[in-house]
Design a protein around this motif. Structure first.
Motif, PDB file in Angstrom:
ATOM      1  N   TYR A   1      61.715  43.656  64.912  1.00 27.93           N
ATOM      2  CA  TYR A   1      61.919  42.505  65.353  1.00 27.93           C
ATOM      3  C   TYR A   1      62.673  41.582  63.884  1.00 27.93           C
ATOM      4  CZ  TYR A   1      60.685  37.416  66.012  1.00 27.93           C
ATOM      5  OH  TYR A   1      60.700  36.127  66.389  1.00 27.93           O
ATOM      6  N   LYS A   2      62.158  42.114  62.837  1.00 28.44           N
ATOM      7  CA  LYS A   2      62.824  41.424  61.490  1.00 28.44           C
ATOM      8  C   LYS A   2      64.016  42.037  61.272  1.00 28.44           C
ATOM      9  CE  LYS A   2      59.312  38.943  60.276  1.00 28.44           C
ATOM     10  NZ  LYS A   2      59.463  37.465  60.342  1.00 28.44           N
TER      11      LYS A   2
ATOM     12  N   LYS B   1      66.587  40.372  63.829  1.00 27.98           N
ATOM     13  CA  LYS B   1      66.775  38.889  63.263  1.00 27.98           C
ATOM     14  C   LYS B   1      67.820  39.037  62.001  1.00 27.98           C
ATOM     15  CE  LYS B   1      63.528  35.841  63.060  1.00 27.98           C
ATOM     16  NZ  LYS B   1      61.873  35.471  62.879  1.00 27.98           N
ATOM     17  N   SER B   2      67.491  40.134  61.319  1.00 28.78           N
ATOM     18  CA  SER B   2      68.743  40.311  60.086  1.00 28.78           C
ATOM     19  C   SER B   2      69.910  40.416  60.457  1.00 28.78           C
ATOM     20  CB  SER B   2      68.366  41.508  59.278  1.00 28.78           C
ATOM     21  OG  SER B   2      67.179  41.063  58.545  1.00 28.78           O
TER      22      SER B   2
ATOM     23  N   GLY C   1      71.373  39.858  63.520  1.00 24.99           N
ATOM     24  CA  GLY C   1      71.761  38.686  64.048  1.00 24.99           C
ATOM     25  C   GLY C   1      72.372  37.605  63.088  1.00 24.99           C
ATOM     26  N   LEU C   2      71.622  37.202  62.123  1.00 27.90           N
ATOM     27  CA  LEU C   2      71.943  36.491  61.097  1.00 27.90           C
ATOM     28  C   LEU C   2      73.067  36.987  60.184  1.00 27.90           C
ATOM     29  CD1 LEU C   2      68.582  35.201  59.816  1.00 27.90           C
ATOM     30  CD2 LEU C   2      70.134  33.980  60.743  1.00 27.90           C
TER      31      LEU C   2
ATOM     32  N   TYR D   1      68.671  34.074  54.795  1.00 27.42           N
ATOM     33  CA  TYR D   1      67.562  34.503  55.822  1.00 27.42           C
ATOM     34  C   TYR D   1      67.497  35.903  56.009  1.00 27.42           C
ATOM     35  CZ  TYR D   1      65.530  29.765  56.215  1.00 27.42           C
ATOM     36  OH  TYR D   1      64.863  28.887  56.056  1.00 27.42           O
TER      37      TYR D   1
ATOM     38  N   PHE E   1      64.428  38.480  55.793  1.00 28.47           N
ATOM     39  CA  PHE E   1      64.274  39.315  57.054  1.00 28.47           C
ATOM     40  C   PHE E   1      64.277  40.706  56.768  1.00 28.47           C
ATOM     41  CE2 PHE E   1      65.085  35.561  59.741  1.00 28.47           C
ATOM     42  CZ  PHE E   1      63.806  34.798  59.471  1.00 28.47           C
TER      43      PHE E   1
ATOM     44  N   THR F   1      56.538  33.783  57.619  1.00 33.20           N
ATOM     45  CA  THR F   1      56.579  33.271  58.929  1.00 33.20           C
ATOM     46  C   THR F   1      55.691  32.068  59.204  1.00 33.20           C
ATOM     47  OG1 THR F   1      56.860  35.681  59.495  1.00 33.20           O
ATOM     48  CG2 THR F   1      56.140  34.359  61.196  1.00 33.20           C
TER      49      THR F   1
ATOM     50  N   GLU G   1      58.997  25.137  63.559  1.00 33.54           N
ATOM     51  CA  GLU G   1      59.466  25.611  64.905  1.00 33.54           C
ATOM     52  C   GLU G   1      58.607  24.808  65.768  1.00 33.54           C
ATOM     53  OE1 GLU G   1      58.415  29.722  64.664  1.00 33.54           O
ATOM     54  OE2 GLU G   1      60.045  30.179  63.737  1.00 33.54           O
TER      55      GLU G   1
ATOM     56  N   VAL H   1      60.186  31.896  70.741  1.00 33.13           N
ATOM     57  CA  VAL H   1      60.280  32.185  69.319  1.00 33.13           C
ATOM     58  C   VAL H   1      59.016  31.864  68.482  1.00 33.13           C
ATOM     59  CG1 VAL H   1      61.434  31.775  66.881  1.00 33.13           C
ATOM     60  CG2 VAL H   1      62.765  32.381  69.085  1.00 33.13           C
TER      61      VAL H   1
ATOM     62  N   ASN I   1      56.132  34.376  66.593  1.00 33.42           N
ATOM     63  CA  ASN I   1      55.843  34.157  65.493  1.00 33.42           C
ATOM     64  C   ASN I   1      54.465  33.976  65.042  1.00 33.42           C
ATOM     65  OD1 ASN I   1      58.564  35.027  64.520  1.00 33.42           O
ATOM     66  ND2 ASN I   1      59.280  32.917  64.281  1.00 33.42           N
TER      67      ASN I   1
END
Length: 149
Positions: free
Chosen positions: A7-8, A11-12, A14-15, A75, A79, A101, A108, A123, A127
């Motif tokens: 999952y992390k 996210k990495s 995607g960023l 970020y 991640f 988190t 969030e 999300v 989290n």
């Protein structure tokens, strides 16, 4: 642990894609091409969203995309460190992920309450589940080690 690490990593990645796009949009020519493309896009169902995006991009201008890219890279690095540490089952990574988190959960929650969307809620819940699971894991393994000594 491996699922959270994946999952992390997602996210990495995607960023990193966001950062790459942001760094390309800092050039006025690329920025103008994107705005022009969005203005001429013919999608009837997404007209309102498209025009809000055009307005937002125009208001930002190409200069702000460097900052967006740098934040996205920071970020992504955070991640990635969490993900690698969790994949290697390091205790510091578990605590690091709980803290990092956990600190984002109130933000969030605020976002969900003020600008609700299913994605934001998912999300937030994911989290929270990660924080609870890691807390139970870290505290449980610590108690087991303490009993062994």
């Amino acid at each position: 642990m491996r699922a959270i690490a994946i999952y992390k990593a997602a996210k990495s990645i995607g960023l990193l894609l966001v950062a790459a796009a942001a760094f390309r949009l800092d050039r006025a020519q690329n920025f103008e091409q994107l705005v022009h493309w969005l203005e001429n896009l013919s999608l009837a169902d997404s007209s309102e969203l498209r025009w809000r995006l055009v307005d937002m991009l125009t208001a930002m201008g190409p200069q702000k995309f460097v900052a967006v890219g740098l934040v996205a890279l920071a970020y992504a690095a955070l991640f990635a460190v969490e993900g690698v540490g969790l994949w290697l089952r390091k205790r510091w990574a578990q605590w690091f992920t709980v803290i990092a988190t956990g600190l984002l959960v109130p933000l969030e929650f605020y976002e969900v309450m003020h600008r609700f969307s299913g994605t934001r809620l998912a999300v937030l819940l994911l989290n929270i589940a990660v924080v609870v699971y890691l807390l139970r894991t870290v505290l449980g393994s610590r108690a087991a080690e303490h009993e062994a000594h």
